[in-house]
Scaffold this active site. Structure first.
Site, short mmCIF file in Angstrom:
data_model
loop_
_atom_site.label_atom_id
_atom_site.label_comp_id
_atom_site.label_asym_id
_atom_site.label_seq_id
_atom_site.Cartn_x
_atom_site.Cartn_y
_atom_site.Cartn_z
N LYS A 54 0.75 -1.19 -0.37
CA LYS A 54 0.08 0.31 -0.08
C LYS A 54 1.15 1.24 -0.27
O LYS A 54 1.73 1.64 0.52
CB LYS A 54 -1.22 -0.05 1.47
CG LYS A 54 -1.86 0.75 1.75
CD LYS A 54 -3.01 0.85 2.52
CE LYS A 54 -3.50 1.45 3.17
NZ LYS A 54 -4.81 1.31 3.85
N SER B 206 -9.36 0.65 3.56
CA SER B 206 -8.59 2.52 2.41
C SER B 206 -7.45 1.13 1.59
O SER B 206 -7.42 1.94 0.90
CB SER B 206 -8.20 3.12 2.75
OG SER B 206 -6.87 2.31 4.35
N SER C 123 -9.53 -1.32 7.35
CA SER C 123 -8.98 -0.76 6.05
C SER C 123 -8.46 -1.95 5.22
O SER C 123 -7.82 -2.00 4.02
CB SER C 123 -8.08 0.07 6.00
OG SER C 123 -8.64 1.17 6.60
#
Lengths: 97, 475
Positions: free
Chosen positions: B76, B151, B175
């Site tokens: 990420k 996310s 997330s």
């Protein structure tokens, strides 16, 4: 509803060091009021005798030797991320008249 | 693109049946072939290739190339990785080149894994759909008109698309688990503190966890084993399980006590989601598990609690973005104060500003006790209820999210509706317990439905072994 006034929003904007457009101020005034109205439900909860939680795994004062270690950071690379430098110093706008 | 299990891939690299260079090339090709999904922010082609050659050299020299030898992965874009811009999908950090890298990345690299790309996210990990990325919206691999969740939406989509055998995500309120559920992959949020957060862009420091997104529980265990344990650069880290995690075996379900969380099976939860969970629980009972309904009466308060504590911590953590040492600096400012307000006002996206302001409000004089301190105390109540629940059952299960993947744009104009997507995942963060999402079934529209499993703190090994048993059951 937890109505936030325009003045409340302006105060927050200043505390949080944000510059917002007129449209944003209006939008946030209504959105933040809605969100605060939702989270306000907690105020009705009975929490008598309970302490607030700040840390969940129960660790206290994790200490280590205070010694210099070389992590190989390159000062040049740190300065490469700075918007404005002069003679290897970080340059900022003036603070006082 | 389908990847073999990680331990098979590693064996192939070690025995020379394949090479790290081949695996990295396979990953880079998959990334290039799937650009339409916009899961990736940047590709680290040269660095990845250089590392792959080192792994292959080690194999040729008869040296141990590590337990993740040659395995490509995607991080990420809130993980600091050498040689990559680390943006957290935010305009304010655009162009930031980290002078150091995350401890988790260091450990993975030391084990022979290779970071090939950085994945999209909601900017600063604020969101549940990846629509809050300041750059572009990632599309769900199962339906391009839908969100991948968030996310860690880029990471989940990347694993679902087979861009790499695993990806890294961060989970502050769901997330990792919610996008894993939306994309039909496996996602693990470990016990708070089990994986060092040094070198990861901070969001809510009392909640933030790092974890893997994979194709299976076994793969997640292998990756967790490498990343977990104390790190002197993150004083909140805890010791890993003495036996590690990679040897995890499917749990014998006979006599295992599993609680179905009552509050997660009520109103507002999609019927197909509920039906899938019920079916799964019945199947576990057939294999000897003892199922009961468990109630945690404060669970409905968890989301309100979370949306006080998180913005408070966000507003503190994001105060460092002042345009001085790194990040965007506005050039029009007349003085330093204006340099702060313009850089932050123009550099931060909508959701970051929204959270900074809520956080500033709940921490400000006159409101601190009524909001922040109250939320931290309700958090204690919730933790006590989890402790009580885990004294009567070994595990808790339920859905991950109230719905399957929603349409792009569906919740974009209503921040509160978007926040509700986290309603079943935030409690595990507030309590610091391990929780995971595994792909369970599909709904009528062929969208993945995930199942959430939770255990008491530091029972990550046990949780993974239950996940393996569930995987066997639904196979």
């Amino acid at each position: 509803m937890a109505e936030l006034s325009r003045e409340d929003v302006l105060k927050l904007v200043r505390l949080a060091r944000l510059e917002l457009s007129e449209a944003e101020i209006e939008e946030y005034q209504s959105e933040l009021s809605q969100i605060l109205d939702y989270v306000k439900q907690l105020q009705q909860v009975d929490t008598a005798g309970l302490q607030p939680t700040n840390q969940v795994t129960g660790l206290i004062n994790i200490m280590r030797e205070d010694e210099i270690k070389d992590y190989g950071y390159d000062a040049r690379k740190l300065l490469d991320n700075v918007a404005q430098t002069e003679a290897d110093q970080i340059k900022v706008k003036r603070m006082v008249e | 693109m389908i990847w073999e299990p990680i331990d098979d891939l590693v064996k192939s690299v070690k025995t020379g049946r394949t090479s790290a260079v081949e695996l990295v090339n396979r990953s880079l090709k998959a990334i290039a072939d799937n650009q339409e999904y916009q899961a990736i922010i940047s590709v680290l082609k040269d660095n990845a290739m250089a590392r792959a050659k080192l792994v292959d050299q080690a194999v040729a020299n008869g040296e141990d190339p590590g337990v993740l030898a040659g395995i490509p992965f995607i991080a990420k874009d809130n993980f600091l990785v050498y040689g990559s811009d680390t943006t957290a999908a935010s305009n304010i950090l655009k162009g930031f080149v980290p002078p150091y890298q995350a401890s988790a990345i260091n450990r993975l690299e030391a084990a022979g894994a290779i970071c090939v790309a950085k994945a999209n996210l909601d900017a600063f990990a604020h969101g549940a759909s990846t629509e809050n990325s300041d750059f572009f919206v990632t599309k769900n691999p199962h339906d391009k008109s839908r969100v991948p969740g968030g996310s860690s939406g880029g990471s989940a989509a990347a694993v679902a698309l087979g861009l790499a055998p695993f990806a890294l995500g961060t989970d502050t309120g769901g997330s990792i688990r919610q996008p894993a559920s939306f994309c039909g992959v496996f996602g693990l949020k470990p016990t708070y503190g089990l994986v060092s957060r040094s070198g990861v862009v901070a969001m809510g420091s009392s909640l933030d966890c790092i974890g893997p997104l994979t194709r299976s529980a076994k793969d997640a265990a292998i990756v967790l084993d490498v990343m977990s344990g104390r790190d002197e650069l993150d004083s909140t880290t805890i010791d890993k399980n003495a036996a590690g995690y990679s040897g995890v075996k499917a749990l014998n379900l006979k006599g295992v006590r599993i609680g179905l969380v009552k509050e997660y099976m009520g109103e507002g939860v999609n019927e197909e989601v509920k039906a899938a969970i019920k079916r799964a629980v019945e199947d576990l009972a057939k294999r000897g598990a003892i199922i009961s309904d468990v109630s945690l009466p404060s669970l409905p308060l968890a989301l309100a609690c979370y949306y006080i504590i998180t913005p408070a911590e966000v507003s503190s953590n994001l105060s460092r973005y002042d345009g001085v040492r790194y990040g965007y600096r506005d050039k029009q400012a007349a003085d330093l104060f204006e340099s702060y307000t313009k850089s932050r006002g123009h550099g931060f996206g909508k959701e970051a500003k929204r959270r900074i302001m809520i956080g500033t409000y709940v921490l400000s004089s006159g409101y601190y006790d009524a909001y922040y301190k109250k939320a931290q105390t309700v958090r204690t109540k919730l933790i006590n209820e989890f402790a009580a629940a885990f004294s009567s059952v070994d595990y808790l299960v339920g859905p991950v999210a109230p719905t399957t993947a929603f349409k792009i744009g569906e919740n974009a104009q209503n921040p509160l509706a978007m926040y509700l997507s986290d309603v079943m995942t935030v409690a595990a963060n507030l309590a610091g317990i391990p929780s995971l999402s595994l792909p369970l079934a599909k709904d009528k529209q062929n969208l993945p439905i995930g199942m959430q499993l939770m255990a008491a703190q530091k029972k990550d090994y046990e949780l993974l072994s239950l996940a393996m048993a569930v995987e066997e059951t639904i196979k």
